[in-house]
Design an enzyme around this catalytic site. Structure first.
Site: not given
Ligand SMILES: CC(C)(COP(=O)(O)OP(=O)(O)OC[C@H]1O[C@@H](n2cnc3c(N)ncnc32)[C@H](O)[C@@H]1OP(=O)(O)O)[C@@H](O)C(=O)NCCC(=O)NCCS
Length: 192
Positions: A95, A126, A166, A171-172
């Site tokens: 993307n 670096h 997101a 790192t691992k």
């Molecule tokens: C990772 C992801 C898919 C998880 O979605 P989900 O299963 O609905 O997750 P939830 O919102 O139920 O969160 C579950 C736990 O993960 C944590 N979490 C969710 N996304 C996170 C992230 N990006 N970084 C760190 N922690 C995250 C939440 O805080 C939650 O923690 P808790 O259980 O301690 O409260 C989503 O949060 C995400 O990051 N999606 C990316 C979207 C994107 O970038 N789209 C681009 C278009 S291609």
């Protein structure tokens, strides 16, 4: 002879069907941009370039790039070092504004979804003073989804079906089907 002709007719029909399906998904213009972009690849399938912003850029200092049928959005930037290899599997898209910096090897599997502003690099570029700079291959297996603004660092191997939340800094190694997130990224759960 009749059978031979019928086989050829069937093949022509199949190609026309495939062309119709592709044009339903991507325009002729996106295909033409893909043809122009595909000149950078040593081997490639059908490449499409989508979006209206900056055309994807390649800075190749003597490496090789291979891509199957892939989609590149506007602003993608690929930097390939001398002797490095970048491979991108069938059905994968990068993307907008995704940056890939390959100094040795970055392999991205099939049907991967790389969101916008993602960075994937196989070296730190670096050295830390007093340490030898490490350059370690990066592998993304098939069906990996990388959330926007994530960074995948050197030596990381991401198992198939994994989801990177997101804004993660990975790192691992990541097990297959894991959902991970955070800085540094930790396992949140596993896909069912
Ligand atoms: C990772 C992801 C898919 C998880 O979605 P989900 O299963 O609905 O997750 P939830 O919102 O139920 O969160 C579950 C736990 O993960 C944590 N979490 C969710 N996304 C996170 C992230 N990006 N970084 C760190 N922690 C995250 C939440 O805080 C939650 O923690 P808790 O259980 O301690 O409260 C989503 O949060 C995400 O990051 N999606 C990316 C979207 C994107 O970038 N789209 C681009 C278009 S291609």
């Amino acid at each position: 002879m009749l059978f031979f002709t019928a086989t050829h007719m069937r093949k022509i029909f199949d190609v026309l069907q495939l062309t119709r399906k592709r044009l339903e998904r991507y325009s002729i213009w996106e295909h033409l941009k893909g043809i122009w972009f595909s000149r950078h690849f040593a081997e490639h399938g059908i490449i499409v370039v989508t979006g209206r912003g900056m055309f994807p850029k390649v800075f190749n200092n003597g490496g090789k790039m291979y891509a199957e049928n892939c989609q590149f959005y506007e602003g993608v930037r690929l930097e390939i070092g001398k002797g490095a290899v970048l491979r991108i599997g069938n059905g994968t898209y990068l993307n907008r504004n995704t940056l890939i910096v390959a100094e040795t090897s970055i392999v991205i599997g099939k049907n991967c979804r790389i969101a916008w502003d993602v960075v994937i690099m196989d070296s730190d570029l670096h050295p830390i003073p007093g340490k030898v700079m490490e350059i370690k291959p990066v592998v993304l297996e098939d069906d990996v989804w990388i959330g926007c603004r994530s960074i995948i660092l050197k030596g990381v191997h991401i198992g198939s079906g994994a989801i990177i939340g997101a804004g993660s800094v990975v790192t691992k190694d990541v097990p297959a089907n894991a959902i991970i997130g955070g800085v540094p990224a930790q396992v949140i759960s596993f896909r069912k």
